[in-house]
Write an enzyme that holds these catalytic residues in place. Sequence first.
Site, PDB file in Angstrom:
ATOM      1  N   ARG A 208      31.019 -28.358  -9.704  1.00 47.12           N
ATOM      2  CA  ARG A 208      31.716 -27.296  -8.966  1.00 47.12           C
ATOM      3  C   ARG A 208      33.206 -27.575  -9.002  1.00 47.12           C
ATOM      4  NH1 ARG A 208      33.839 -30.201  -5.979  1.00 47.12           N
ATOM      5  NH2 ARG A 208      35.089 -28.520  -5.184  1.00 47.12           N
TER       6      ARG A 208
ATOM      7  N   ASP B 145      40.749 -20.852  -6.943  1.00 48.44           N
ATOM      8  CA  ASP B 145      39.737 -20.472  -7.938  1.00 48.44           C
ATOM      9  C   ASP B 145      40.201 -19.347  -8.845  1.00 48.44           C
ATOM     10  OD1 ASP B 145      38.086 -21.852  -5.733  1.00 48.44           O
ATOM     11  OD2 ASP B 145      36.783 -21.745  -7.491  1.00 48.44           O
TER      12      ASP B 145
ATOM     13  N   ASN C 267      40.398 -18.917  -2.828  1.00 45.73           N
ATOM     14  CA  ASN C 267      39.937 -20.306  -2.741  1.00 45.73           C
ATOM     15  C   ASN C 267      38.781 -20.341  -1.753  1.00 45.73           C
ATOM     16  OD1 ASN C 267      40.220 -23.112  -3.550  1.00 45.73           O
ATOM     17  ND2 ASN C 267      40.909 -23.523  -1.461  1.00 45.73           N
TER      18      ASN C 267
HETATM   19  O1  MRU Z   1      32.371 -23.515  -4.284  1.00 44.13           O
HETATM   20  P1  MRU Z   1      33.225 -24.592  -4.896  1.00 44.13           P
HETATM   21  O2  MRU Z   1      32.939 -25.945  -4.332  1.00 44.13           O
HETATM   22  O3  MRU Z   1      33.170 -24.562  -6.401  1.00 44.13           O
HETATM   23  O4  MRU Z   1      34.698 -24.199  -4.470  1.00 44.13           O
HETATM   24  C1  MRU Z   1      35.748 -24.988  -4.975  1.00 44.13           C
HETATM   25  C2  MRU Z   1      37.077 -24.633  -4.437  1.00 44.13           C
HETATM   26  O5  MRU Z   1      37.234 -23.689  -3.697  1.00 44.13           O
HETATM   27  C3  MRU Z   1      38.233 -25.460  -4.916  1.00 44.13           C
HETATM   28  O6  MRU Z   1      39.230 -25.526  -3.941  1.00 44.13           O
HETATM   29  C4  MRU Z   1      38.832 -24.814  -6.173  1.00 44.13           C
HETATM   30  O7  MRU Z   1      37.841 -24.585  -7.121  1.00 44.13           O
HETATM   31  C5  MRU Z   1      39.905 -25.624  -6.766  1.00 44.13           C
HETATM   32  S1  MRU Z   1      39.298 -27.081  -7.563  1.00 44.13           S
HETATM   33  C6  MRU Z   1      40.597 -27.874  -8.277  1.00 44.13           C
END
Ligand code: MRU
Length: 352
Positions: free
Chosen positions: A51, A245, A255
């Site tokens: 993730r 994201d 995000n």
């Molecule tokens: O659902 P996730 O754990 O994939 O969400 C991740 C995030 O929101 C992070 O802050 C984002 O991907 C940045 S990672 C450098």
Amino acid sequence: MHSPIPTLMWQGDVDGQLVLLDQTQLPGALVFLECTNADEVWIAIQELQVRGAPAIGIAAAYGVCLGAQAALDTEIEAMQSRVLQVCDYLATSRPTAVNLFWALERMKQVAQRAGSSRPRQRASELLAEARAIHSEDAQMCAAIGQHGAELFSDLPKGSGILTHCNAGALATGGEGTALAVLFELARRGQQPKVWVDETRPLLQGARLTTWELMQREIDCTLICDNMAAQVMQAGAVQVVITGADRIAANGDSANKIGTYSLAVLAHAHGIPFYIAAPTSTFDPAIATGNEIPIEHRSGREIVQGFGKAIAPEDVPVYNPAFDVTPASLIAGIITERGVISQPTTERIANLL
Ligand code: MRU
């Protein structure tokens, strides 16, 4: 000395496999997951075993290499159509992080380019591209760390920095984005005091970010998400830094759910709110954050997140995985090419 976290590793040559550190098992156990086909990578992304926006893109690129293995002994046309089909399939694993689509687009271009007519040769070009996506991300993380540390070089020693979710080595091919800045500040002797939001519902902050910070012996304190306002009011937070994201052309940034409320809180307390993200997280095709597709996940993650029922099983649940912070609340976006202060469409276009 801290040893690098093996978030993703490709083992072998074109007929090799992808090994992922299963993040759903952290911090309790170090479990490695061997993916030998694209389906396993799709599931690993969907179930958050891998993730974080950049790591999802890298995993998908290697997933394409796994998908291509089925066409190694065919004709080049069959290999091409197989790769395009696998790319379309992996693109359905999660909708919000644009790094996924960015990485798959790079893989599609390699699949379609003129040149070699041998499927094995094309497979080796695809693997080289996936490896390049991986190593370029590590370099971008390092540069983000440097730019961020420069930006905060005047912060007094021991300043409080609050972060949300996990934007560290587990989320990228390198040291992370927001966490890369913290790691670099620590290396420079600034002794950041990090406040880590637990990050409901899946606790990426509690499970993953504290784990990374503690491995590096960085001072960190875990709080529940609903404690951030109180910690800010107490004067314990000088800066907020999170990852992203997907960043729209005007700087609106998606995000992990809860980031927007942090930005509002930071604004109310006069605390600068920063995003740290590589240029692969920008989506110039989307004018504003209204167009960012937001993933909605199963209500079970809230009602029975870690196995134990904490609400009636049949209660209706609203579970968006991300929210969008308007650019007007963002003091700056720290990228590998430098910092975009008070982001606007024009400033972002200039940097990109
Ligand atoms: O659902 P996730 O754990 O994939 O969400 C991740 C995030 O929101 C992070 O802050 C984002 O991907 C940045 S990672 C450098």
